[in-house]
Design a protein around this motif. Sequence first.
Motif, short mmCIF file in Angstrom:
data_model
loop_
_atom_site.label_atom_id
_atom_site.label_comp_id
_atom_site.label_asym_id
_atom_site.label_seq_id
_atom_site.Cartn_x
_atom_site.Cartn_y
_atom_site.Cartn_z
N ASP A 1 26.92 16.45 -15.93
CA ASP A 1 25.73 15.40 -15.95
C ASP A 1 24.69 16.60 -16.66
O ASP A 1 24.90 17.92 -17.17
CB ASP A 1 25.18 15.40 -14.61
CG ASP A 1 24.02 14.51 -14.56
OD1 ASP A 1 23.70 13.80 -15.61
OD2 ASP A 1 23.45 14.29 -13.28
N THR A 2 23.53 16.11 -17.39
CA THR A 2 22.51 17.09 -18.24
C THR A 2 21.21 16.21 -17.58
O THR A 2 21.14 15.15 -17.21
CB THR A 2 22.77 16.88 -19.35
OG1 THR A 2 22.33 15.38 -20.05
CG2 THR A 2 24.14 17.47 -19.92
N HIS B 1 11.87 21.32 -23.25
CA HIS B 1 12.63 22.35 -24.06
C HIS B 1 14.02 22.72 -23.44
O HIS B 1 14.68 22.98 -24.23
CB HIS B 1 11.73 23.58 -24.19
CG HIS B 1 10.45 23.42 -25.12
ND1 HIS B 1 10.66 22.59 -26.59
CD2 HIS B 1 9.16 23.88 -24.71
CE1 HIS B 1 9.67 22.94 -26.92
NE2 HIS B 1 8.52 23.31 -26.02
N HIS B 2 13.91 22.69 -22.10
CA HIS B 2 15.21 23.24 -21.32
C HIS B 2 16.16 22.26 -21.03
O HIS B 2 15.71 21.06 -20.76
CB HIS B 2 14.45 24.13 -20.40
CG HIS B 2 13.69 25.01 -20.49
ND1 HIS B 2 13.53 25.71 -21.71
CD2 HIS B 2 12.37 25.03 -20.21
CE1 HIS B 2 12.37 26.43 -21.69
NE2 HIS B 2 11.63 26.11 -20.75
N LEU B 3 17.33 22.72 -20.85
CA LEU B 3 18.65 21.76 -20.44
C LEU B 3 19.16 22.19 -19.32
O LEU B 3 19.88 23.36 -19.23
CB LEU B 3 19.66 21.80 -21.76
CG LEU B 3 20.64 20.64 -21.66
CD1 LEU B 3 20.12 19.33 -21.70
CD2 LEU B 3 21.47 20.97 -22.77
N LYS C 1 23.31 15.49 -29.39
CA LYS C 1 23.45 15.91 -30.85
C LYS C 1 24.66 16.63 -30.87
O LYS C 1 25.58 16.30 -31.83
CB LYS C 1 22.37 17.10 -31.20
CG LYS C 1 22.53 17.53 -32.64
CD LYS C 1 21.33 18.47 -33.26
CE LYS C 1 21.65 19.10 -34.43
NZ LYS C 1 20.81 20.01 -34.85
N ASP C 2 25.01 17.91 -30.14
CA ASP C 2 26.42 18.36 -29.90
C ASP C 2 26.90 18.79 -28.52
O ASP C 2 27.85 19.53 -28.32
CB ASP C 2 26.47 19.51 -31.22
CG ASP C 2 25.25 20.44 -30.71
OD1 ASP C 2 24.43 20.47 -29.88
OD2 ASP C 2 24.97 21.34 -31.69
N ILE C 3 25.96 18.34 -27.68
CA ILE C 3 26.33 18.55 -26.19
C ILE C 3 26.58 17.21 -25.45
O ILE C 3 25.80 16.50 -25.45
CB ILE C 3 25.30 19.34 -25.38
CG1 ILE C 3 25.26 20.89 -26.00
CG2 ILE C 3 25.65 19.68 -23.92
CD1 ILE C 3 24.40 21.83 -25.41
N ILE C 4 27.80 17.03 -25.21
CA ILE C 4 27.89 15.57 -24.81
C ILE C 4 28.78 15.64 -23.35
O ILE C 4 29.54 16.18 -23.01
CB ILE C 4 28.88 14.81 -25.71
CG1 ILE C 4 28.35 15.10 -27.19
CG2 ILE C 4 29.44 13.62 -25.42
CD1 ILE C 4 29.31 14.55 -28.23
N ILE C 5 28.16 14.63 -22.18
CA ILE C 5 28.53 14.63 -21.01
C ILE C 5 30.07 14.12 -21.26
O ILE C 5 30.37 13.01 -22.01
CB ILE C 5 27.77 13.53 -20.28
CG1 ILE C 5 26.46 14.15 -20.00
CG2 ILE C 5 28.33 13.33 -18.99
CD1 ILE C 5 25.30 13.21 -19.58
#
Length: 722
Positions: free
Chosen positions: A650-651, A660-662, A686-690
């Motif tokens: 999860d994100t 700004h923060h993840l 973009k390049d971080i995928i659940i």
Amino acid sequence: MRADNSISNDTSRWVKKPVSKQQIEPLCNSFNISPLLASVFIRRGITEGKDILYYLEDDLRFQHNPFLFSGMEDAVERIMQAKEEGEKVLIFGDSDVDGVSSTAILYEELVRLGIDVQWRLPLEADGYGLSIAAIDDFAAQDGTLIITVDCGISNNEEIAHASDLGIEVIVTDHHNPPEELPQAIIFINPKMEDSLYPFDGISGAAVAYKLVSALRFAQSDFYNAEISILELSQNQQEQCFYADCIKIRNLVKIKELHEKIIPGQTSIYDLKLPYFLQGQLIYSWDSRTTLNLLSQIFGSGIEFNLNDLRSEIGAVIPSVKNKSAAQIKALSQIAKYTGSEASEIESIYNLYVTYCKKLIADKKPQQVQDEQKDLQLVALAALADIMPMKNENRIFVKNGISSIKKNRPRQGLAELFNKLNINLDGLSSTDLSWSVIPALNAAGRMGHSDIALKLLISNDAREREQLAVTINKMNEERKDLVSNAYYKIHDTAQQSIQLHSNKLCVSVDECINKGVTGILAARLMQDFNVPTITLTYENDICIGSMRSCRGFIATSFLDSLGDIYINHGGHNFAAGFSFHKSNLELFLKRVQESSNSVTLDAETACIDIDAELPLEHLTPENFNLLDIFDPFGAESPELILMTRGLKLIDTMVLGKKEPHHLKMIFETGTYKIPAMFWGQAERLKKDIIIGKKYDVLYNMSRNYYNGTKTNQLIVKEIVPAQ
């Protein structure tokens, strides 16, 4: 990580030094620690018991005795003389957090002692350190004793002037001493070669705290009392006896004697033992057994007057009253860290010190409370002055933070914490470094360090509240000054690096407020990774700061530029100076010429990993590593750990003004672990995928919210799992 911040599969920069089973097992067995903790210690070069002690223990009895300072006894005697004779005493401090804390600690104790004491911090016109104006003003009041705190070691001219006026000066400081020392009557500075103090990395406030601790001890029955501890052991195989003696004064070992005695061959007149014990109050752990052994050796014609130490200590510490000397050694916590070097008499000596301190604490509980208040300031000072977070500094900071949490913040800090909305439950060294210390420092940087000191020592709650409000406003002003100046000088500062052989950054600008030269130098140094000098000027005086890195010693470099200063000094990696503006061109010329010979440690893009935690070991229990290694700071950075194959489930994007923060949630198979990836929100999708698995480089952290404590990761780098 690549410049475009997209994920790369390259982990070649992640360096984990190999550690063998043969290295790990001895530490696990000796200190009863896990293989994980042992491996981290080894990778950090922490392998000796005397260093490991300060990570595994936080009891104040492991701090160093103040009377180990060669000048401490003289300082105590001189201050007590000032009390007895009703002398006027001036404490002169510095304007930063360390100096203000030092002044507050010593001032409050001298007030308790009933001494006629006043304090003074540098005025804007005074520059750094003790000033002629301060001395003249004090002389006009018929003052006779000045005690410097966090300054004085470089004030040759000023101390000579004080001497001419009949004023004696005690210098307590921790800055690097110059080649030629001032003519003070007493020095207490751990960096002096003849100080005899075992650790030279303490702050100015810690030095003041040591002086105060010695003054408190001087009010006990043990002050200046000399005793000797005698222990005898029999070696049946060699048919001899061994005599071990320790002579103690102010709880410090001042002499030792170890002799072998062969019955029938060794006469008492051939031994040093009688002379060593002559005129002493003699103790033995088990006096009856020791007297019997003495009779066997010398016969009954020679009498020894021995006091039984076991019965005395046992009355205060009941758990040891039936223990033998050998059992005392086995129980000794300190002996565990000295290994084979420890002996029975050493363990008895350590127990005697503990016994004396316990007696004093029981008789004088107010001193214990005062010490806890002092340690809150000592902790702040250690972090503010970027002292190495090792040895007793770790004990100071741990106990200071613990005191704030358990006993609540001392006066002054309580009001400031309230204004800064500090969460006491989750208080850490990071909170102090990023919130409290900059706010306290702001007063000095804005030319009003007296406000910070008054906040700490005022007995008027309403005044403290008003002062805390003022300091909070000054802190906001300080932030604006730094931000504006940084924006203005950044580009020219960067261009200066090429002019200085790509080894130094130098910035000179009148727009810089003199109170923030150090902050700007630190920021530019972090940006460009080279030692940095920032300079400003006001009227005829140039004021500057130097912040250094990559093994380059700031004070030595400034010394090498010649005799052009009004004053200068500091630490290896943080120094300050001033000179007349007429010398500005000469200073800049010498800096540029000297830059050719500057040698810096090589830059490295590698990231040293403290340990790799497999998925099954990323557990709540292993977050206890935080408790062992915190406080983090100079020479003890945050732990960098790695785990492979963490599944992202999860994100969430966070940010008050802009997202700004993840925030991320990883799954280990057993636990779900939250994580923060600061400033990387744009990488989501973009390049971080659940649903994908990643190899993650991170710091451990804890988040406190609404009274709930949650373990979390602070992500440093992340790559797709292979």
